[in-house]
Write a protein that holds these residues in place. Structure first.
Motif, short mmCIF file in Angstrom:
data_model
loop_
_atom_site.label_atom_id
_atom_site.label_comp_id
_atom_site.label_asym_id
_atom_site.label_seq_id
_atom_site.Cartn_x
_atom_site.Cartn_y
_atom_site.Cartn_z
N ASP A 1 17.73 -8.22 24.91
CA ASP A 1 17.14 -7.95 23.60
C ASP A 1 15.66 -8.36 23.55
OD1 ASP A 1 20.22 -9.03 22.14
OD2 ASP A 1 19.53 -6.95 22.37
N THR A 2 15.20 -9.01 24.60
CA THR A 2 13.80 -9.44 24.65
C THR A 2 12.87 -8.24 24.59
OG1 THR A 2 14.32 -11.44 25.91
CG2 THR A 2 12.06 -10.58 26.07
N ALA A 3 11.96 -8.25 23.62
CA ALA A 3 11.05 -7.12 23.40
C ALA A 3 10.11 -7.47 22.26
CB ALA A 3 11.83 -5.86 23.06
N VAL A 4 9.12 -6.62 22.09
CA VAL A 4 8.33 -6.64 20.86
C VAL A 4 9.03 -5.72 19.87
CG1 VAL A 4 6.11 -6.18 19.78
CG2 VAL A 4 6.20 -7.10 22.11
N TYR A 5 9.28 -6.22 18.68
CA TYR A 5 9.98 -5.47 17.65
C TYR A 5 8.98 -4.97 16.61
CZ TYR A 5 14.52 -6.76 19.50
OH TYR A 5 15.63 -6.87 20.32
N TYR A 6 9.09 -3.69 16.30
CA TYR A 6 8.17 -3.03 15.40
C TYR A 6 8.91 -2.49 14.18
CZ TYR A 6 4.97 -2.94 19.40
OH TYR A 6 4.17 -3.29 20.46
N CYS A 7 8.26 -2.59 13.07
CA CYS A 7 8.74 -2.02 11.82
C CYS A 7 8.07 -0.66 11.62
CB CYS A 7 8.36 -2.99 10.70
SG CYS A 7 8.65 -2.42 9.05
N ASN A 8 8.81 0.29 11.09
CA ASN A 8 8.29 1.63 10.85
C ASN A 8 8.71 2.14 9.48
OD1 ASN A 8 9.40 4.74 11.17
ND2 ASN A 8 7.31 4.48 11.89
N ALA A 9 7.78 2.79 8.81
CA ALA A 9 8.07 3.43 7.52
C ALA A 9 7.78 4.92 7.64
CB ALA A 9 7.22 2.82 6.42
N GLY B 1 0.79 -1.23 0.00
CA GLY B 1 0.00 0.00 0.00
C GLY B 1 0.82 1.27 0.00
N VAL B 2 2.15 1.14 -0.11
CA VAL B 2 3.03 2.31 -0.17
C VAL B 2 4.07 2.10 -1.27
CG1 VAL B 2 2.85 2.97 2.25
CG2 VAL B 2 4.61 1.35 1.54
N THR B 3 4.62 3.20 -1.75
CA THR B 3 5.76 3.11 -2.65
C THR B 3 6.99 2.91 -1.78
OG1 THR B 3 4.64 4.62 -4.18
CG2 THR B 3 7.00 4.23 -4.52
N GLY C 1 2.44 10.42 13.74
CA GLY C 1 1.41 11.20 13.07
C GLY C 1 1.15 10.73 11.65
N PRO C 2 0.39 11.49 10.91
CA PRO C 2 0.06 11.11 9.52
C PRO C 2 1.31 10.97 8.67
CG PRO C 2 -1.36 12.88 10.30
CD PRO C 2 -0.29 12.71 11.34
N GLY C 3 1.30 9.95 7.84
CA GLY C 3 2.44 9.74 6.95
C GLY C 3 3.50 8.83 7.52
N GLY C 4 3.37 8.46 8.77
CA GLY C 4 4.25 7.48 9.38
C GLY C 4 3.47 6.21 9.65
N TYR C 5 4.09 5.08 9.39
CA TYR C 5 3.36 3.82 9.48
C TYR C 5 4.10 2.83 10.36
CZ TYR C 5 1.20 6.01 5.47
OH TYR C 5 0.58 6.91 4.65
N TRP C 6 3.31 2.06 11.10
CA TRP C 6 3.85 1.08 12.05
C TRP C 6 3.22 -0.28 11.83
CZ3 TRP C 6 7.54 2.43 15.73
CH2 TRP C 6 7.81 3.80 15.85
N GLY C 7 4.02 -1.30 12.03
CA GLY C 7 3.47 -2.65 12.04
C GLY C 7 2.91 -3.00 13.40
N GLN C 8 2.40 -4.21 13.51
CA GLN C 8 1.79 -4.66 14.76
C GLN C 8 2.80 -5.26 15.72
OE1 GLN C 8 -1.55 -4.17 15.68
NE2 GLN C 8 -1.23 -2.79 13.95
#
Length: 123
Positions: A90-98, A26-28, A108-115
């Motif tokens: 290093d134990t944690a929940v790891y998140y991806c960000n664009a 859904g993104v370039t 905010g708007p224009g920034g995206y995060w995974g679950q």
């Protein structure tokens, strides 16, 4: 609709390795800087690694330098985090960000995060 889907987490013994993946849709993808963050219980969310749009530049938190490697494949719309010599801390929940502009900790708007994907380092 923008989606970031992380995978590759799990339980690993200290000293082991894991490779996280984050598939974007859904993104370039190629015009977004990508990052990995982690959030451990009782701690603040931490920026782990970032990579520029072409992959030419990367940055790492001091806590993971020399152990983690971020990379991306723009043809597959995917960013990776290779984690070696894993430690219990290093134990944690790891998140991806664009983020189109490479902003950090931006929600905010224009920034995206995974679950997120759980990484547990324990013997």
């Amino acid at each position: 609709q923008v989606q970031l889907v992380e995978s590759g987490g799990g339980l690993v013994q200290p000293g082991g390795s894991l490779r996280l993946s984050c598939a974007a849709s859904g993104v370039t993808f190629s015009i977004y800087a990508m990052s990995w963050y982690r959030h451990a219980p009782g701690k603040e969310r931490e920026l782990v690694a970032t990579i520029t749009t072409t992959g030419a530049r990367t940055n790492y938190a001091d806590s993971v330098k020399g152990r983690f490697t971020i990379s991306r494949d723009n043809a597959k719309n995917t960013v990776y985090l290779q984690m070696n010599s894993l430690k219990p801390e290093d134990t944690a929940v790891y998140y991806c960000n664009a983020d189109r502009f490479g902003r950090t900790y931006y929600t905010g708007p224009g920034g995206y995060w995974g679950q997120g994907t759980q990484v547990t380092v324990s013997s």
